[in-house]
Design a protein around this motif. Structure first.
Motif, PDB file in Angstrom:
ATOM      1  N   ASN A   1      -0.930   6.818  10.495  1.00 29.91           N
ATOM      2  CA  ASN A   1      -0.505   7.293   9.183  1.00 29.91           C
ATOM      3  C   ASN A   1      -0.134   6.077   8.347  1.00 29.91           C
ATOM      4  O   ASN A   1       0.808   5.357   8.674  1.00 29.91           O
ATOM      5  N   ILE A   2      -0.877   5.838   7.264  1.00 27.87           N
ATOM      6  CA  ILE A   2      -0.586   4.695   6.397  1.00 27.87           C
ATOM      7  C   ILE A   2       0.340   5.072   5.251  1.00 27.87           C
ATOM      8  O   ILE A   2       0.723   4.225   4.458  1.00 27.87           O
ATOM      9  N   GLY A   3       0.706   6.359   5.155  1.00 24.87           N
ATOM     10  CA  GLY A   3       1.678   6.809   4.159  1.00 24.87           C
ATOM     11  C   GLY A   3       1.095   6.982   2.767  1.00 24.87           C
ATOM     12  O   GLY A   3       0.285   6.180   2.325  1.00 24.87           O
ATOM     13  N   GLY A   4       1.494   8.047   2.086  1.00 25.28           N
ATOM     14  CA  GLY A   4       1.105   8.283   0.702  1.00 25.28           C
ATOM     15  C   GLY A   4      -0.368   8.585   0.511  1.00 25.28           C
ATOM     16  O   GLY A   4      -1.176   8.496   1.424  1.00 25.28           O
ATOM     17  N   ASN A   5      -0.717   8.957  -0.709  1.00 24.84           N
ATOM     18  CA  ASN A   5      -2.117   9.195  -1.074  1.00 24.84           C
ATOM     19  C   ASN A   5      -2.587   7.983  -1.865  1.00 24.84           C
ATOM     20  O   ASN A   5      -2.584   7.977  -3.085  1.00 24.84           O
ATOM     21  N   ARG A   6      -2.987   6.958  -1.159  1.00 23.46           N
ATOM     22  CA  ARG A   6      -3.313   5.670  -1.765  1.00 23.46           C
ATOM     23  C   ARG A   6      -4.771   5.551  -2.185  1.00 23.46           C
ATOM     24  O   ARG A   6      -5.148   4.593  -2.826  1.00 23.46           O
ATOM     25  N   GLY A   7      -5.602   6.485  -1.795  1.00 27.04           N
ATOM     26  CA  GLY A   7      -7.017   6.394  -2.144  1.00 27.04           C
ATOM     27  C   GLY A   7      -7.689   5.241  -1.431  1.00 27.04           C
ATOM     28  O   GLY A   7      -8.384   4.445  -2.034  1.00 27.04           O
ATOM     29  N   SER A   8      -7.484   5.161  -0.132  1.00 27.22           N
ATOM     30  CA  SER A   8      -8.061   4.074   0.657  1.00 27.22           C
ATOM     31  C   SER A   8      -9.574   4.083   0.505  1.00 27.22           C
ATOM     32  O   SER A   8     -10.220   5.108   0.647  1.00 27.22           O
ATOM     33  N   TYR A   9     -10.128   2.928   0.234  1.00 28.72           N
ATOM     34  CA  TYR A   9     -11.543   2.864  -0.090  1.00 28.72           C
ATOM     35  C   TYR A   9     -12.277   1.833   0.758  1.00 28.72           C
ATOM     36  O   TYR A   9     -13.106   2.169   1.569  1.00 28.72           O
ATOM     37  N   GLY A  10     -11.994   0.554   0.560  1.00 29.05           N
ATOM     38  CA  GLY A  10     -12.613  -0.483   1.366  1.00 29.05           C
ATOM     39  C   GLY A  10     -11.850  -0.679   2.659  1.00 29.05           C
ATOM     40  O   GLY A  10     -10.664  -0.376   2.763  1.00 29.05           O
ATOM     41  N   PHE A  11     -12.541  -1.226   3.690  1.00 25.93           N
ATOM     42  CA  PHE A  11     -11.973  -1.303   5.015  1.00 25.93           C
ATOM     43  C   PHE A  11     -12.637  -2.472   5.738  1.00 25.93           C
ATOM     44  O   PHE A  11     -13.857  -2.591   5.731  1.00 25.93           O
ATOM     45  N   ALA A  12     -11.844  -3.371   6.324  1.00 24.24           N
ATOM     46  CA  ALA A  12     -12.400  -4.491   7.094  1.00 24.24           C
ATOM     47  C   ALA A  12     -11.442  -4.825   8.235  1.00 24.24           C
ATOM     48  O   ALA A  12     -10.237  -4.601   8.128  1.00 24.24           O
ATOM     49  N   ILE A  13     -11.986  -5.363   9.302  1.00 24.76           N
ATOM     50  CA  ILE A  13     -11.186  -5.738  10.471  1.00 24.76           C
ATOM     51  C   ILE A  13     -11.351  -7.240  10.683  1.00 24.76           C
ATOM     52  O   ILE A  13     -12.473  -7.744  10.750  1.00 24.76           O
ATOM     53  N   ASP A  14     -10.212  -7.954  10.782  1.00 22.32           N
ATOM     54  CA  ASP A  14     -10.284  -9.402  10.960  1.00 22.32           C
ATOM     55  C   ASP A  14     -10.467  -9.773  12.431  1.00 22.32           C
ATOM     56  O   ASP A  14     -10.547  -8.897  13.301  1.00 22.32           O
ATOM     57  N   GLN A  15     -10.524 -11.060  12.709  1.00 22.72           N
ATOM     58  CA  GLN A  15     -10.810 -11.523  14.069  1.00 22.72           C
ATOM     59  C   GLN A  15      -9.676 -11.242  15.053  1.00 22.72           C
ATOM     60  O   GLN A  15      -9.882 -11.309  16.260  1.00 22.72           O
ATOM     61  N   GLN A  16      -8.490 -10.917  14.563  1.00 17.72           N
ATOM     62  CA  GLN A  16      -7.376 -10.548  15.427  1.00 17.72           C
ATOM     63  C   GLN A  16      -7.285  -9.040  15.642  1.00 17.72           C
ATOM     64  O   GLN A  16      -6.374  -8.559  16.293  1.00 17.72           O
ATOM     65  N   GLY A  17      -8.218  -8.281  15.063  1.00 15.31           N
ATOM     66  CA  GLY A  17      -8.216  -6.829  15.198  1.00 15.31           C
ATOM     67  C   GLY A  17      -7.323  -6.119  14.206  1.00 15.31           C
ATOM     68  O   GLY A  17      -7.112  -4.914  14.305  1.00 15.31           O
ATOM     69  N   VAL A  18      -6.795  -6.851  13.230  1.00 17.34           N
ATOM     70  CA  VAL A  18      -5.961  -6.262  12.183  1.00 17.34           C
ATOM     71  C   VAL A  18      -6.866  -5.586  11.158  1.00 17.34           C
ATOM     72  O   VAL A  18      -7.904  -6.127  10.778  1.00 17.34           O
ATOM     73  N   ILE A  19      -6.469  -4.388  10.731  1.00 17.77           N
ATOM     74  CA  ILE A  19      -7.239  -3.616   9.758  1.00 17.77           C
ATOM     75  C   ILE A  19      -6.696  -3.883   8.357  1.00 17.77           C
ATOM     76  O   ILE A  19      -5.490  -3.814   8.125  1.00 17.77           O
ATOM     77  N   TRP A  20      -7.583  -4.185   7.439  1.00 19.76           N
ATOM     78  CA  TRP A  20      -7.244  -4.407   6.027  1.00 19.76           C
ATOM     79  C   TRP A  20      -7.909  -3.305   5.213  1.00 19.76           C
ATOM     80  O   TRP A  20      -9.074  -2.991   5.426  1.00 19.76           O
ATOM     81  N   ILE A  21      -7.165  -2.733   4.267  1.00 19.60           N
ATOM     82  CA  ILE A  21      -7.641  -1.583   3.499  1.00 19.60           C
ATOM     83  C   ILE A  21      -7.383  -1.826   2.013  1.00 19.60           C
ATOM     84  O   ILE A  21      -6.288  -2.228   1.623  1.00 19.60           O
ATOM     85  N   SER A  22      -8.394  -1.566   1.188  1.00 18.71           N
ATOM     86  CA  SER A  22      -8.173  -1.601  -0.265  1.00 18.71           C
ATOM     87  C   SER A  22      -7.790  -0.192  -0.709  1.00 18.71           C
ATOM     88  O   SER A  22      -8.512   0.765  -0.465  1.00 18.71           O
ATOM     89  N   ALA A  23      -6.618  -0.083  -1.307  1.00 18.21           N
ATOM     90  CA  ALA A  23      -6.113   1.205  -1.784  1.00 18.21           C
ATOM     91  C   ALA A  23      -6.443   1.317  -3.264  1.00 18.21           C
ATOM     92  O   ALA A  23      -5.778   0.726  -4.115  1.00 18.21           O
ATOM     93  N   ARG A  24      -7.485   2.073  -3.564  1.00 13.21           N
ATOM     94  CA  ARG A  24      -8.023   2.130  -4.917  1.00 13.21           C
ATOM     95  C   ARG A  24      -7.072   2.787  -5.912  1.00 13.21           C
ATOM     96  O   ARG A  24      -6.977   2.369  -7.066  1.00 13.21           O
ATOM     97  N   LYS A  25      -6.359   3.811  -5.486  1.00 12.16           N
ATOM     98  CA  LYS A  25      -5.485   4.525  -6.422  1.00 12.16           C
ATOM     99  C   LYS A  25      -4.206   3.754  -6.764  1.00 12.16           C
ATOM    100  O   LYS A  25      -3.649   3.925  -7.832  1.00 12.16           O
ATOM    101  N   THR A  26      -3.735   2.914  -5.837  1.00 15.78           N
ATOM    102  CA  THR A  26      -2.447   2.250  -6.038  1.00 15.78           C
ATOM    103  C   THR A  26      -2.555   0.749  -6.256  1.00 15.78           C
ATOM    104  O   THR A  26      -1.547   0.096  -6.518  1.00 15.78           O
ATOM    105  N   GLY A  27      -3.755   0.179  -6.141  1.00 15.41           N
ATOM    106  CA  GLY A  27      -3.931  -1.253  -6.366  1.00 15.41           C
ATOM    107  C   GLY A  27      -3.274  -2.118  -5.308  1.00 15.41           C
ATOM    108  O   GLY A  27      -2.792  -3.207  -5.605  1.00 15.41           O
TER     109      GLY A  27
END
Length: 191
Positions: free
Chosen positions: A22-48
């Motif tokens: 659960n990443i919390g809120g309605n952020r409008g998650s759109y883009g998604f990438a995983i770095d070399q350490q396995g950390v997930i990065w997400i672009s939240a389109r609705k909240t910037g």
């Protein structure tokens, strides 16, 4: 994830849910990438926001705000571990975030929508208004090349394949354009 605060890890063969975060809120998650350490990065389109989620610590969702009017779209991670985000409206900037320093930098482009890194010092950004693909140096943020795909293609996605060829995904024509090699203007449209 667009209209829900959840993301799911699925079993690659069965599709069974292995983990829900659960990443919390309605952020409008759109883009998604995983770095070399396995950390997930997400672009939240609705909240910037750029969100950082470590699947091993799922309750620790970190948020990094861009101080600009935003509508985040595509994203990638370059070979130095820096996160790139397209802000296709608002200030129309391709942003770079450094996870180590927590600093933002950017290059102004006309409606950057898709972005891909090639692992050789460059990212490539598609621009749907102009039908162009920009080649950007990841260290200097300088635009070192521009390819015009032609009018009315509306490229909104970007990719770099295993052979280093740059691809633009064209919304308007329902095609993909392959640019090879970058120094030449040879564009192949694939339907």
């Amino acid at each position: 994830m667009w209209n829900t605060p959840h993301m799911w890890k699925l079993h690659r063969d069965t599709g069974d849910v292995l983990q829900m975060i659960n990443i919390g809120g309605n952020r409008g998650s759109y883009g998604f990438a995983i770095d070399q350490q396995g950390v997930i990065w997400i672009s939240a389109r609705k909240t910037g926001e750029l969100l950082r989620v470590d699947p091993n610590k799922p309750s620790d969702v970190q948020s990094f705000q861009i101080n600009a009017a935003t509508s985040l779209y595509g994203m990638t991670i370059d070979e130095n571990g820096k996160i790139w985000l397209c802000n296709w409206s608002g200030d129309q900037t391709l942003y770079r975030f450094d996870p180590l320093t927590k600093q933002w930098a950017g290059v102004k482009l006309d409606r950057p929508r898709g972005v891909a890194a090639n692992g050789n010092g460059y990212v490539f950004s598609t621009n749907d208004n102009t039908g162009r693909v920009h080649k950007i140096n990841i260290n200097t943020l300088g635009v070192e090349g521009v390819i015009d795909l032609g009018s009315n293609r509306g490229p909104i996605g970007a990719a770099v394949d295993f052979d280093g060829k740059v691809w633009a995904i064209n919304r308007t024509t329902h095609t993909a354009s392959r640019i090879e090699p970058w120094s030449a203007v040879k564009i192949t449209a694939v339907s």
